[in-house]
Design a protein around this motif. Structure first.
Motif, PDB file in Angstrom:
ATOM      1  N   ILE A 208       0.884  -1.171   0.000  1.00  0.00           N
ATOM      2  CA  ILE A 208       0.000   0.000   0.000  1.00  0.00           C
ATOM      3  C   ILE A 208       0.921   1.220   0.000  1.00  0.00           C
ATOM      4  O   ILE A 208       1.905   1.283   0.724  1.00  0.00           O
ATOM      5  CB  ILE A 208      -1.011  -0.028   1.169  1.00  0.00           C
ATOM      6  N   TYR A 209       0.606   2.169  -0.871  1.00  0.00           N
ATOM      7  CA  TYR A 209       1.540   3.260  -1.156  1.00  0.00           C
ATOM      8  C   TYR A 209       1.355   4.425  -0.200  1.00  0.00           C
ATOM      9  O   TYR A 209       0.231   4.761   0.177  1.00  0.00           O
ATOM     10  CB  TYR A 209       1.357   3.727  -2.602  1.00  0.00           C
ATOM     11  N   TYR A 210       2.470   5.029   0.166  1.00  0.00           N
ATOM     12  CA  TYR A 210       2.406   6.252   0.968  1.00  0.00           C
ATOM     13  C   TYR A 210       1.727   7.335   0.149  1.00  0.00           C
ATOM     14  O   TYR A 210       1.962   7.436  -1.066  1.00  0.00           O
ATOM     15  CB  TYR A 210       3.813   6.737   1.341  1.00  0.00           C
TER      16      TYR A 210
ATOM     17  N   GLY B  87       7.821   4.045 -11.292  1.00  0.00           N
ATOM     18  CA  GLY B  87       8.387   3.034 -10.382  1.00  0.00           C
ATOM     19  C   GLY B  87       7.287   2.308  -9.627  1.00  0.00           C
ATOM     20  O   GLY B  87       7.256   1.073  -9.578  1.00  0.00           O
ATOM     21  N   THR B  88       6.376   3.052  -9.045  1.00  0.00           N
ATOM     22  CA  THR B  88       5.283   2.404  -8.303  1.00  0.00           C
ATOM     23  C   THR B  88       4.331   1.686  -9.268  1.00  0.00           C
ATOM     24  O   THR B  88       3.748   0.657  -8.934  1.00  0.00           O
ATOM     25  CB  THR B  88       4.512   3.421  -7.444  1.00  0.00           C
ATOM     26  N   THR B  89       4.230   2.242 -10.486  1.00  0.00           N
ATOM     27  CA  THR B  89       3.369   1.606 -11.491  1.00  0.00           C
ATOM     28  C   THR B  89       3.835   0.188 -11.790  1.00  0.00           C
ATOM     29  O   THR B  89       3.030  -0.715 -12.015  1.00  0.00           O
ATOM     30  CB  THR B  89       3.381   2.444 -12.796  1.00  0.00           C
TER      31      THR B  89
ATOM     32  N   PHE C  55      10.766  -5.815   6.420  1.00  0.00           N
ATOM     33  CA  PHE C  55       9.334  -5.730   6.723  1.00  0.00           C
ATOM     34  C   PHE C  55       8.540  -6.966   6.277  1.00  0.00           C
ATOM     35  O   PHE C  55       8.057  -7.717   7.093  1.00  0.00           O
ATOM     36  CB  PHE C  55       8.745  -4.443   6.128  1.00  0.00           C
ATOM     37  N   HIS C  56       8.453  -7.165   4.952  1.00  0.00           N
ATOM     38  CA  HIS C  56       7.564  -8.237   4.485  1.00  0.00           C
ATOM     39  C   HIS C  56       8.091  -9.639   4.758  1.00  0.00           C
ATOM     40  O   HIS C  56       7.301 -10.576   4.865  1.00  0.00           O
ATOM     41  CB  HIS C  56       7.281  -8.077   2.988  1.00  0.00           C
ATOM     42  N   ALA C  57       9.413  -9.788   4.817  1.00  0.00           N
ATOM     43  CA  ALA C  57       9.938 -11.140   4.973  1.00  0.00           C
ATOM     44  C   ALA C  57      10.317 -11.448   6.421  1.00  0.00           C
ATOM     45  O   ALA C  57      10.753 -12.562   6.722  1.00  0.00           O
ATOM     46  CB  ALA C  57      11.140 -11.335   4.055  1.00  0.00           C
TER      47      ALA C  57
HETATM   48  N1  MSP Z   1       3.919   2.240   2.426  1.00  0.00           N
HETATM   49  C1  MSP Z   1       5.033   1.402   2.223  1.00  0.00           C
HETATM   50  C2  MSP Z   1       4.567  -0.004   1.884  1.00  0.00           C
HETATM   51  C3  MSP Z   1       3.682  -0.633   2.908  1.00  0.00           C
HETATM   52  S1  MSP Z   1       3.131  -2.188   2.405  1.00  0.00           S
HETATM   53  C4  MSP Z   1       2.450  -2.871   3.746  1.00  0.00           C
HETATM   54  C5  MSP Z   1       5.903   1.940   1.096  1.00  0.00           C
HETATM   55  N2  MSP Z   1       5.315   2.742   0.236  1.00  0.00           N
HETATM   56  S2  MSP Z   1       6.025   3.473  -0.997  1.00  0.00           S
HETATM   57  O1  MSP Z   1       4.988   4.250  -1.603  1.00  0.00           O
HETATM   58  O2  MSP Z   1       7.182   4.177  -0.561  1.00  0.00           O
HETATM   59  O3  MSP Z   1       6.579   2.408  -1.982  1.00  0.00           O
HETATM   60  C6  MSP Z   1       5.947   1.203  -2.228  1.00  0.00           C
HETATM   61  C7  MSP Z   1       6.541   0.417  -3.314  1.00  0.00           C
HETATM   62  O4  MSP Z   1       6.605   1.133  -4.549  1.00  0.00           O
HETATM   63  C8  MSP Z   1       7.963  -0.099  -3.204  1.00  0.00           C
HETATM   64  O5  MSP Z   1       8.156  -1.176  -2.434  1.00  0.00           O
HETATM   65  C9  MSP Z   1       8.124  -0.597  -4.594  1.00  0.00           C
HETATM   66  O6  MSP Z   1       7.351  -1.751  -4.736  1.00  0.00           O
HETATM   67  C10 MSP Z   1       7.489   0.473  -5.399  1.00  0.00           C
HETATM   68  N3  MSP Z   1       8.464   1.397  -5.911  1.00  0.00           N
HETATM   69  C11 MSP Z   1       8.673   2.682  -5.531  1.00  0.00           C
HETATM   70  N4  MSP Z   1       9.657   3.205  -6.295  1.00  0.00           N
HETATM   71  C12 MSP Z   1      10.076   2.289  -7.187  1.00  0.00           C
HETATM   72  C13 MSP Z   1      11.055   2.261  -8.181  1.00  0.00           C
HETATM   73  N5  MSP Z   1      11.767   3.311  -8.511  1.00  0.00           N
HETATM   74  N6  MSP Z   1      11.239   1.097  -8.833  1.00  0.00           N
HETATM   75  C14 MSP Z   1      10.534  -0.023  -8.527  1.00  0.00           C
HETATM   76  N7  MSP Z   1       9.621  -0.025  -7.586  1.00  0.00           N
HETATM   77  C15 MSP Z   1       9.323   1.116  -6.958  1.00  0.00           C
HETATM   78  O7  MSP Z   1       7.065   1.589   1.030  1.00  0.00           O
END
Ligand code: MSP
Length: 630
Positions: free
Chosen positions: A11-13, A21-23, A261-263
């Motif tokens: 779940i994303y911040y 990246g998140t996509t 965290f996850h592992a």
């Molecule tokens: N909120 C936590 C996750 C909690 S899950 C119980 C978090 N959020 S985040 O928004 O910072 O990032 C989540 C995820 O986004 C990363 O673990 C990763 O899967 C993905 N990514 C963010 N930036 C990325 C890249 N540049 N490249 C690949 N994945 C990226 O961490």
């Protein structure tokens, strides 16, 4: 209902909107869900937002909003962006929802009752960026190991007895080789656990943002402890039908949030609750830009929908197809063990060479030839056995790769299918078969149509809109099941008129569109003069560059029943792949002449571009080859 195939993203911040990246992570989950649905499973795909982070409250304050007003807005934008990217999630959880809060408190209560959570004094360093606690000895030059600023924290807090689960965790990892993938990450996790797991602080002082600790609201639950529980709160644990979903089949994430965290923390919480562990935790690599992870804090963010909009016009004008081009690229770049680098040049290059040339043009060539040689009907032939078995083994390999979450390898397989298609065309030369009246044409054309249908099926989980367009060219319904891949190509079935799906991105497109001064018309001619020129519709069956002549393309044209070789000075504006399959207008009665030692049997019409180049004149809609033009 049987067990659902349960897929989760992190779940994303909500301090930033999705970037490419998140996509990547969300798309990996979407592809998995779409693929598993085709395999006959009932997927359940969960994504959501992690809203209780300290930096979220800080970002809200900076925006002059209350945290909840701020997170409401961002969560809605997340949903809209995922919808725009054609991400079909089944549930979207927000950690500020009541259904989540209640479960987090229940988990906390149960673990405290069992003695897995205890009260103690916390003293240490706190990294606000990653919400991680560090010991003094873990700092590197006064910063977190990731290079982030840290704050000193001294509080009475609750601790989770992580150390107590160390052996059980190691045993589980060792007994379940697919629990942590890829293997390099699994080894990292084992090494991390073997160093010794410390009990971890799972609360923070309540400053008004977070889930209060049950019976002690001077504290809130630590954001990671809170967030990880989303995977079971969203399915309604401990009530209702949560067992239809749990354990998760795959939890997708980036490598950054796997080890600590996850592992470790997450499975230990589940062991504490006596719940089964997820079947696979998959930690892919990062997408980098300029050598760094793409992230808001690095300021190198590209938003997926912006990328699609930026290119939609040059790709052909359809926004949904441009979204698929971004999906294609992210899937193709899916980092496995190492990281991969994003550049716009690479995006354009892969788009032009793979998505356009290998896939879209290959498909276009086939549909064009079905039109020219078979009256748009699938001929009564037999699919060539050797091509069939090569394609079928690629389809099985793609399925195995997707089952093992190797999206990168599956994409190699998809492209190899494109190669099989193009190689079959080039080897069998349907235009020669047609010219020579060779009966084998029926076998070749049904084989090619079948390959296009196969591509439509395998592309469906990755680029669903592109797949829909292929299905509509074939005038067939979408392939819904993996087993049904390749079905529906029957002799006599009528396909649509050919139309390319993706167009090449031309770098100079905007420049060549600049309007030129028109030249005054001089030297009038009579209609009789004009009628001496025989203009005909022709189709480009093949095109090649001419060695030593950087402006010339050698075109193989079909004009009615006749084949013509025409040399055209368009090589600087059109690559051979751009023009293959296109209809053009040819001056059919021009005296042949020789250029660079090659005979040119006609001339194709093109407008003069302002830069001295050429803009092809093409019929507004398909017309049979040989049709007169006046
Ligand atoms: N909120 C936590 C996750 C909690 S899950 C119980 C978090 N959020 S985040 O928004 O910072 O990032 C989540 C995820 O986004 C990363 O673990 C990763 O899967 C993905 N990514 C963010 N930036 C990325 C890249 N540049 N490249 C690949 N994945 C990226 O961490």
């Amino acid at each position: 209902m049987g067990k659902r195939y349960y897929i989760t993203t992190p779940i994303y911040y909500v301090n930033a909107l999705p970037h490419i990246g998140t996509t990547l992570t969300t798309l990996a989950s979407d592809i998995t869900a779409r693929f598993q649905r085709m395999r006959g499973k009932t997927p359940h795909f969960l994504t959501g937002t992690d809203e209780h982070a300290t930096k979220v409250a800080e970002a809200a304050a900076a925006a002059g909003k209350t945290p909840i007003a701020f997170t409401d807005e961002i969560a809605d934008q997340f949903k809209a962006i995922w919808r725009g990217m054609n991400i079909q999630y089944d549930d979207f959880i927000r950690t500020t929802e009541e259904r989540h809060r209640a479960v987090v408190q229940e988990v906390f209560r149960r673990l405290r009752e069992k003695g897995h959570i205890y009260l103690d004094k916390y003293e240490g360093w706190w990294d606000v960026t990653t919400e991680t606690f560090y010991k003094e000895s873990e700092l590197v030059e006064g910063k977190s190991p990731d290079g982030n600023e840290v704050r000193w924290v001294e509080e009475e807090n609750y601790f989770f007895r992580l150390s107590a689960f160390q052996n059980q965790l190691l045993e589980h990892i060792e007994a379940h080789p697919d629990f942590i993938l890829p293997e390099v990450r699994r080894n990292e996790v084992i090494a991390f656990i073997k160093q010794g797991l410390r009990d971890t602080c799972v609360t923070r002082k309540n400053t008004g943002w977070g889930i209060p600790v049950p019976d002690d609201d001077s504290k809130v639950v630590y954001v990671w402890f809170d967030a990880l529980i989303n995977y079971i709160s969203a399915i309604g644990w401990p009530e209702g039908n949560w067992e239809e979903f749990w354990p998760a089949d795959v939890e997708w994430m980036g490598k950054d949030i796997l080890v600590r965290f996850h592992a470790t923390l997450w499975p230990a919480i589940l062991l504490g609750l006596e719940l089964p562990l997820p079947k696979t935790l998959y930690g892919h690599g990062w997408l980098l830009m300029g050598g760094e992870k793409i992230s808001k804090s690095k300021g190198n963010v590209i938003a997926p929908l912006d990328l699609a909009s930026q290119y939609a016009n040059s790709m052909g004008g359809c926004k949904d197809l441009a979204v698929d081009a971004v999906r294609y690229y992210c899937a193709r770049m899916m980092p496995y063990e190492t990281d991969t680098t994003f550049t716009l040049e690479d995006f354009e290059l892969r788009y032009n060479t793979e998505l356009v040339n290998d896939l879209s043009n290959g498909i276009h060539r086939v549909v064009s030839m079905l039109g020219s040689f078979c009256d748009r009907r699938i001929p009564d032939g037999e699919v060539i056995e050797s091509v069939k078995s090569a394609a079928e083994s690629l389809v099985s390999a793609i399925a195995e790769d997707l089952e093992r979450f190797r999206i990168d390898k599956a994409m190699d397989g998809v492209l190899r299918l494109g190669t099989v298609l193009n190689e079959t065309i080039d080897r069998e030369k349907p235009w020669d078969l047609r010219k020579n009246g060779d009966a084998r044409l029926a076998d070749v054309m049904i084989t090619l149509a079948w390959l296009v249908r196969v591509l439509e099926g395998v592309l469906r989980p990755i680029t669903p809109v592109f797949a829909d367009d292929i299905a509509s060219l074939l005038r067939l319904a979408a392939t819904e099941s993996w087993e049904g891949i390749g079905h529906g190509i029957a002799p006599g079935h009528e396909v649509s008129a050919a139309k390319p799906i993706y167009l090449r991105i031309e770098k100079q497109q905007s420049e060549t569109q600049v309007k030129e001064k028109t030249e005054p018309v001089v030297n009038e001619i009579t209609i009789e003069d004009f009628m001496k020129v025989q203009l005909r519709v022709a189709r480009v069956l093949d095109a090649h560059r001419v060695e030593g002549a950087d402006k010339l393309l050698k075109l193989d044209l079909i004009v009615g029943d006749e084949r013509r070789q025409v040399l055209a000075g368009i090589a600087q504006q059109y690559a051979p792949e751009d023009i293959i399959g296109k209809q053009v207008v040819v001056v059919a009665n021009l005296k042949p002449r020789r250029l660079r030692g090659l005979e040119s049997q006609g001339m194709i019409l093109a407008a003069d571009a302002s830069d001295g180049g050429a803009i092809l004149v093409v019929p507004d809609r398909e017309a049979p080859e040989g049709t007169s033009v006046h």
